[in-house]
Each structure stands twice: as C-alpha cells, then as structure tokens.
Design a protein around this motif. Structure first.
Motif, PDB file in Angstrom:
ATOM      1  N   TYR A 157     -12.256   3.818  -4.807  1.00 27.18           N
ATOM      2  CA  TYR A 157     -11.518   5.083  -4.979  1.00 27.18           C
ATOM      3  C   TYR A 157     -10.324   5.200  -4.044  1.00 27.18           C
ATOM      4  O   TYR A 157      -9.348   5.880  -4.350  1.00 27.18           O
ATOM      5  CB  TYR A 157     -12.464   6.281  -4.748  1.00 27.18           C
ATOM      6  CG  TYR A 157     -12.653   6.611  -3.289  1.00 27.18           C
ATOM      7  CD1 TYR A 157     -13.482   5.847  -2.482  1.00 27.18           C
ATOM      8  CD2 TYR A 157     -11.939   7.652  -2.686  1.00 27.18           C
ATOM      9  CE1 TYR A 157     -13.626   6.120  -1.130  1.00 27.18           C
ATOM     10  CE2 TYR A 157     -12.078   7.928  -1.326  1.00 27.18           C
ATOM     11  CZ  TYR A 157     -12.927   7.150  -0.559  1.00 27.18           C
ATOM     12  OH  TYR A 157     -13.046   7.410   0.775  1.00 27.18           O
ATOM     13  N   VAL A 158     -10.398   4.522  -2.895  1.00 22.77           N
ATOM     14  CA  VAL A 158      -9.325   4.636  -1.909  1.00 22.77           C
ATOM     15  C   VAL A 158      -7.992   4.106  -2.448  1.00 22.77           C
ATOM     16  O   VAL A 158      -6.926   4.648  -2.154  1.00 22.77           O
ATOM     17  CB  VAL A 158      -9.744   3.917  -0.602  1.00 22.77           C
ATOM     18  CG1 VAL A 158     -10.052   2.461  -0.838  1.00 22.77           C
ATOM     19  CG2 VAL A 158      -8.715   4.065   0.483  1.00 22.77           C
ATOM     20  N   PHE A 159      -8.066   3.059  -3.262  1.00 18.75           N
ATOM     21  CA  PHE A 159      -6.851   2.423  -3.805  1.00 18.75           C
ATOM     22  C   PHE A 159      -6.704   2.644  -5.308  1.00 18.75           C
ATOM     23  O   PHE A 159      -5.603   2.740  -5.818  1.00 18.75           O
ATOM     24  CB  PHE A 159      -6.895   0.904  -3.604  1.00 18.75           C
ATOM     25  CG  PHE A 159      -6.972   0.449  -2.172  1.00 18.75           C
ATOM     26  CD1 PHE A 159      -6.183   1.032  -1.199  1.00 18.75           C
ATOM     27  CD2 PHE A 159      -7.828  -0.592  -1.812  1.00 18.75           C
ATOM     28  CE1 PHE A 159      -6.246   0.587   0.124  1.00 18.75           C
ATOM     29  CE2 PHE A 159      -7.887  -1.044  -0.504  1.00 18.75           C
ATOM     30  CZ  PHE A 159      -7.108  -0.450   0.468  1.00 18.75           C
ATOM     31  N   GLY A 160      -7.832   2.605  -6.022  1.00 15.34           N
ATOM     32  CA  GLY A 160      -7.768   2.412  -7.465  1.00 15.34           C
ATOM     33  C   GLY A 160      -7.419   0.970  -7.758  1.00 15.34           C
ATOM     34  O   GLY A 160      -6.890   0.245  -6.907  1.00 15.34           O
ATOM     35  N   LEU A 200       0.840  -1.192   0.000  1.00 12.87           N
ATOM     36  CA  LEU A 200       0.000   0.000   0.000  1.00 12.87           C
ATOM     37  C   LEU A 200       0.876   1.242   0.000  1.00 12.87           C
ATOM     38  O   LEU A 200       1.692   1.444   0.910  1.00 12.87           O
ATOM     39  CB  LEU A 200      -0.909  -0.004   1.233  1.00 12.87           C
ATOM     40  CG  LEU A 200      -1.818   1.219   1.398  1.00 12.87           C
ATOM     41  CD1 LEU A 200      -2.726   1.414   0.192  1.00 12.87           C
ATOM     42  CD2 LEU A 200      -2.654   1.073   2.669  1.00 12.87           C
ATOM     43  N   ASP A 201       0.703   2.061  -1.025  1.00  9.70           N
ATOM     44  CA  ASP A 201       1.388   3.348  -1.112  1.00  9.70           C
ATOM     45  C   ASP A 201       0.525   4.344  -0.337  1.00  9.70           C
ATOM     46  O   ASP A 201      -0.493   4.833  -0.830  1.00  9.70           O
ATOM     47  CB  ASP A 201       1.525   3.749  -2.587  1.00  9.70           C
ATOM     48  CG  ASP A 201       2.322   5.022  -2.783  1.00  9.70           C
ATOM     49  OD1 ASP A 201       2.161   5.957  -1.967  1.00  9.70           O
ATOM     50  OD2 ASP A 201       3.083   5.089  -3.760  1.00  9.70           O
ATOM     51  N   LEU A 239       3.042  -1.534   4.240  1.00  8.29           N
ATOM     52  CA  LEU A 239       2.985  -0.106   3.942  1.00  8.29           C
ATOM     53  C   LEU A 239       4.268   0.392   3.300  1.00  8.29           C
ATOM     54  O   LEU A 239       5.367  -0.001   3.707  1.00  8.29           O
ATOM     55  CB  LEU A 239       2.732   0.685   5.232  1.00  8.29           C
ATOM     56  CG  LEU A 239       1.530   0.239   6.069  1.00  8.29           C
ATOM     57  CD1 LEU A 239       1.370   1.164   7.263  1.00  8.29           C
ATOM     58  CD2 LEU A 239       0.269   0.196   5.232  1.00  8.29           C
ATOM     59  N   SER A 240       4.109   1.260   2.329  1.00 11.13           N
ATOM     60  CA  SER A 240       5.282   1.877   1.688  1.00 11.13           C
ATOM     61  C   SER A 240       6.083   2.661   2.724  1.00 11.13           C
ATOM     62  O   SER A 240       7.289   2.828   2.595  1.00 11.13           O
ATOM     63  CB  SER A 240       4.824   2.817   0.575  1.00 11.13           C
ATOM     64  OG  SER A 240       3.916   3.779   1.095  1.00 11.13           O
ATOM     65  N   ALA A 288      -2.848   3.049  -5.652  1.00  7.31           N
ATOM     66  CA  ALA A 288      -2.143   2.967  -4.365  1.00  7.31           C
ATOM     67  C   ALA A 288      -1.875   1.530  -3.921  1.00  7.31           C
ATOM     68  O   ALA A 288      -1.076   1.311  -3.006  1.00  7.31           O
ATOM     69  CB  ALA A 288      -2.967   3.675  -3.293  1.00  7.31           C
ATOM     70  N   LEU A 289      -2.542   0.556  -4.547  1.00  4.37           N
ATOM     71  CA  LEU A 289      -2.456  -0.830  -4.074  1.00  4.37           C
ATOM     72  C   LEU A 289      -1.919  -1.751  -5.159  1.00  4.37           C
ATOM     73  O   LEU A 289      -2.446  -1.769  -6.277  1.00  4.37           O
ATOM     74  CB  LEU A 289      -3.855  -1.326  -3.662  1.00  4.37           C
ATOM     75  CG  LEU A 289      -3.890  -2.700  -3.014  1.00  4.37           C
ATOM     76  CD1 LEU A 289      -3.411  -2.613  -1.568  1.00  4.37           C
ATOM     77  CD2 LEU A 289      -5.297  -3.284  -3.070  1.00  4.37           C
ATOM     78  N   THR A 290      -0.897  -2.516  -4.818  1.00  6.03           N
ATOM     79  CA  THR A 290      -0.379  -3.510  -5.756  1.00  6.03           C
ATOM     80  C   THR A 290      -0.106  -4.815  -5.007  1.00  6.03           C
ATOM     81  O   THR A 290      -0.033  -4.833  -3.772  1.00  6.03           O
ATOM     82  CB  THR A 290       0.938  -3.038  -6.415  1.00  6.03           C
ATOM     83  OG1 THR A 290       1.836  -2.604  -5.391  1.00  6.03           O
ATOM     84  CG2 THR A 290       0.686  -1.901  -7.394  1.00  6.03           C
TER      85      THR A 290
END
Lengths: 342, 342
Positions: free
Chosen positions: B220-223, B9-10, B327-328, B239-241
């Motif tokens: 929307y929080v992550f895309g 999570l970025d 977390l990033s 934001a999420l990978t």
C-alpha cells in the motif's frame, strides 16, 4: 556454510561445464566469449579465460568495469547502449587502460553517441527473438551509416533467445545462422569487412552452424532448471543451487525459506514450476512468494529444519539476488558485479 | 537523477498512501503494523510510525536488525522462523536493547527452538492462501503446546494472500476474519488469552472485518502494477516507478533498459504483462529479459534516449533489486535492508 538461503556452487561440476563448452568450441573452430552477466564473478571469468575463452561478453558498462578491473582485456558489451556523456567518460576510461571494447548497436542514433570513442561496434540482428536488433536485410545499410560516423564496424551479432522454448533450439540456431550469413553478405555489399559474426545461447549451442565465429552462451556455466526442462542438460550437470531450510510442513507440503528474494520470480509458460529440487525430479515447486517456496513433495517430507537444494529457473537472476557463492570446495566467491545495472 | 534504470519515489504520493491507510485503520480502531519488507527503508518506516503505525512487520531477523538499528522498538517477524544458535544470539541481542519482538510460529518444533528467548509468538493460521500456517481449528492445540514450552503466545496471525487474484479481495478478507475469529475461540478454549489477532494484505485491506486488531499491508505504501490491475488503486496512487531509457525501436516497439534485473520477473497468470507504463494505460509490456523490457506502445513511440516510467508488477521484488530510491523531491534514500535474506 552460510545461513539459508544462500547460493551453493559445485565447483567441480562448473569446471566440467566450462571444459565441455571450451572443447566443443575448439573442435568447431569458433571462439567462445561467455556472457559473464550469468555469474557476475571475476573468479569464474578467470577460469573461463584460462579454459580458452577469447574474451567476455557483458551487458552493462558497470559489468565491463568489474571484469576489466580484474584483468579482462577484451570485452563485448552485447547490448544496444544509449550512452550519455558520463557513459562516454566511463568507456573512455576503460579503453585508456588498454581494454579492447566492442559494443552492440542497432540504430544510427545510438551509433552517433558512440562516435569518437576508441571502440568497435557490432550491428545487432534480430534473428527471430524479436527483442532489439535490425532484420539482417537492414544490416548492410546500418553498417554503412555507422562506418560513415567513423566507427569501426567489426561485424554483426544476434541473440537467438527464441531457443528458450521446448524443442526450439535447433530452429533458433538455423535462423541465427541464416541471419548471420545474410548480414555477412549485406555488410560485404556495403564494403564493410566482417571480422566477427557472433551468436549463441545455451539452448541453441549444440546446433550452432558454421557461420558464427564467436558464441556467447551464459547459463552453460551453471545450468539451471530452465535448461533441465528444455533438455539441454541433465540434473547431473547443474552446478548452482540455492540452499534453503524447511520451515513448515503446512498442508502436507514443504515450505522453504528461499523465496523470490533468492531464486528470482522467473517462470516461463512451459516451466513445471518456480524451479526444481536437485536430485528429486518428481518434486514440484508450485508456488513462490518473496520469502516462501511451496513444494509438492513425492513421498516422505524432508524434516523441519533440514536443507533442500533448489535449482533456480533462471541462474542469472538468482545470482543477482545474492552476495556470494558458497563453494562446495570451501570458501566464498563474491557476486562482484551484482546490481551493476548501468 | 541517476543513470537508468533506477527507482523513482514520488514522496507526495507515498505520504498520501500512508495517511490514507493510517486514517482508515484509526477509524476502524485497528492497529496498522505495515510490512516493511516492501520498502526495506528506515526513512519510510519512520514516516509510517510517525503516521501512527503501532509497530512494523518484517520477514527476517536481518530486516529486524536494520529497523531496530534505526530506532524501531516493536517488531513482528511475520514468518515461521526456524532458528539455530546463531539466530538465537541475534534475537537475544535485539531484545537486550529493549526491542519488543514477536515471531510467527506454525509448529511446536519451531517453537521449541524459540523457547527461553524473551520474545512473544503468534500462531500462524492458513486462512485460504495455503502457504505456511495451521488450520484455525488446530490453533488452540498449538497455542497450548507453545505455552507449555514457556513461550508467551500473544495470539494469532494470517496472511490472506489469496486476495491476489481479480475480485478475490472481499472473499479473502471474509476467510481471514473467519479464521481469526475461530482461532480466538480456540485459543480461549486452551486458556490462552488473545491480545493480537493480525491479518491484512493490500488487496483485502478495504474488506477487513471487525475481528483483526492489527493489519499488516505492505505494498500500500507504493502501489504497484498488480494493485492497479486488481483494482485496489488507480495509476494516480502509484508512488514507485523504475525509470528506464528507450534504447531501441526494433520491430516498431519500445525496448527499454529496465529488465528483470531492476523490475523483478514477477508475472501473475492474470497480469496483462510484466508491469505497466505509468500514465500510458494502453501500453503493454509483452516481454522481459534480464536487461530488456519490450513494450507494445499505442501511437507514436517515445524517442530513442527518452525515459519511460515503468510500474513494476511487484514492488517488493523491484525494491530488493535496487540500492536506493531517487526521490521526486531530490536526494536519495537507501534500500538499507536490501538482500537481508536471513
């Protein structure tokens, strides 16, 4: 009973599926090494081993740890592992307890990282599924390179996953057999003695030839909607369903509470929908979101609040989304290796 | 760092996504009530509330319990619950602690089972997605029936999920607005005062009209890859990978260890594949099995053992398959409501 959605396991049907596969493998003189990623459950693995399985197949070190912890002594990690130091320590801890480990490998680079461990390797072949694995004509060369690293190369394996298409089971099995035969010859040319030639998938199982000496079906234990639609089994052999509550009749359809959160979102291009309804062959699951299943139902709709038994398209992914099996015979078994993704 | 595959999570990108949605909702004078099923994570819910969200949306009683346990005081269960006695006890336990609960409803039968609880209900409308919900012209009649049961009918809600198709966001939002406006009028005719008119999905968010006074986007929080391919966001907002290791170069392609076990198997008919590779727009994820991702890669392949950041097609299902966010910024947050399926 649990609150819906939950996994229901018909133990009698599962036992019949285990016995049938064990019988056919015994008749063919081939070892059955079921893929335990399908069920992720020690209680089921114990029954497979009791029915004559020669060992288990798993996909990750974490799955190996769960089944070894339950007493399994012969495990094949049927995956081209890329191990780091932490992974090597985990593998060494397993073999230190007497677990016999074999690991898939399709490159000398990955093999280098396994060198020095007390494990055997099987060269992975691509027999037509075009995922991981080397072409059979490359098997001898890779086996020789791995042997030079000091690794025990026990033979070769392939997953004929292109059997997952209507009518493809026989052809996939033929290609599996051809690849294993060629690999056996290639390994011999490289002075590698072949002890294991491993193949198998549930849709190709009935067609497997005489070259493989181990087979690794996974889904056969439960059956699922894909197997029904491929014609591998009938509805009467399906042992696993997701029990779901009818929450709405919107639009004259049945909306149930088992979405992709419990069934998984798998849908092959040839599938009729996102699963099937057990014992209602004309029902069609036309839409699936995380918490809703939308079913076009023939005739009178089941009442609001009633339950529907849904057969997931892909048993492995449905199991991985649930914490336990509710047994038809009462009680629960845990999905103990759920989420053991590495 | 965790062993692959794992969720990354970025946090900075997520915070930017939260701030942007909060800003646009504030400018439009509409309440933002994010769907927390997407992230299932109290730490993220806290940040949404701190950024001005009026409350949270959840899909199950279990999710409500997790977020209430973390201090959330205003929860909408945006699902047509069919409750039994155990569910009623759980709902009563939540409201007894001061949690304000609103529950979706699309039938008088389901409403009957909620009667007597200290909860409000929103009539669910089908605005074109054709899942659960009544047509808007039926909303007044249902609202009156629910009121007669003694339930507090606070208004209506709809999920314009047919926005999940290329170019469909604006049309879905128009239909959402029309359905909410009609429902408002229908409820007024039935002497039900409308306090809440709730809509929203991530692809339709930019087009939501002036009738809804609450919006419930989740993704929307992550895309995710679906939002990128629908044109809702760019890769630079993702934001999420799922971080995955390259385990094979078989067939000149990249085979990674993040299969459907970590990404989910979602693939819409219009998707380019089973997810996208972050920052490599021309890569195509052409196949996915439980433990393998097969990527056709433009140009030189990333090396064996290197990691690839994969954007899942559907963030909600990917999150539900993982135990934590790496977390990033360092540290981990738990997917605390993972598997809270009921």
């Amino acid at each position: 009973m649990g609150q819906t959605p939950y996994l229901r396991l018909d133990v009698a049907r599962m036992e019949a599926n285990l016995a049938a596969a064990a019988h056919s493998c015994a008749q063919a003189g081939v070892g059955l090494r079921p893929h335990a990623k399908t069920h992720k459950c020690p209680q089921i693995a114990e029954r497979q081993l009791a029915a004559g399985a020669v060992g288990l197949t798993v996909a990750t070190i974490g799955e190996a740890e769960v089944f070894a912890g339950d007493g399994a002594r012969d495990l094949f990690i049927g995956y081209p592992l890329w191990v780091d130091e932490a992974d090597r320590s985990r593998l060494a801890a397993l073999t230190a307890t007497g677990v016999r480990l074999t690991i898939g490998c399709d490159s000398v680079e990955a093999g280098t990282r396994l060198a020095g461990l007390d494990v055997s390797v099987l060269v992975e072949l691509d027999s037509g599924h075009h995922r991981s694995g080397v072409p059979a004509e490359r098997a001898g060369e890779l086996a020789a390179e791995l042997s030079e690293l000091g690794l025990d190369v026990a033979g070769a394996f392939t997953f004929p996953g292109h059997s997952y298409s209507p009518g493809a089971g026989a052809t996939a099995a033929e290609q599996e057999t051809a690849a294993l035969a060629q690999a056996r010859d290639e390994l011999r040319s490289s002075d590698v003695e072949t002890r294991v030639l491993s193949g198998g998938s549930t849709p190709s199982l009935a067609y497997s030839g005489t070259v493989a000496n181990e087979l690794r079906p996974g889904v056969y234990v439960f059956g699922d909607a894909q197997q029904v639609e491929l014609g591998t089994i009938g509805f009467d052999q399906v042992a696993l369903t997701v029990i779901s509550t009818v929450v709405s009749h919107a639009g004259g359809r049945v909306i149930c509470d088992a979405g992709s959160k419990a069934l998984g979102a798998d849908r092959a291009a040839w599938a009729t929908g996102y699963g099937r309804v057990l014992d209602v062959p004309d029902a069609r699951i036309v839409a699936l979101s995380e918490h809703h299943t939308t079913i076009e139902w023939p005739g009178a709709l089941p009442g609001l609040g009633s339950t529907v038994a849904i057969v997931p398209n892909h048993a492995c992914n449905a199991v991985n989304l649930n914490e336990y099996y509710q047994l038809s015979s009462g009680g629960r078994w845990p999905v103990a290796a759920r989420g053991r993704n590495n």
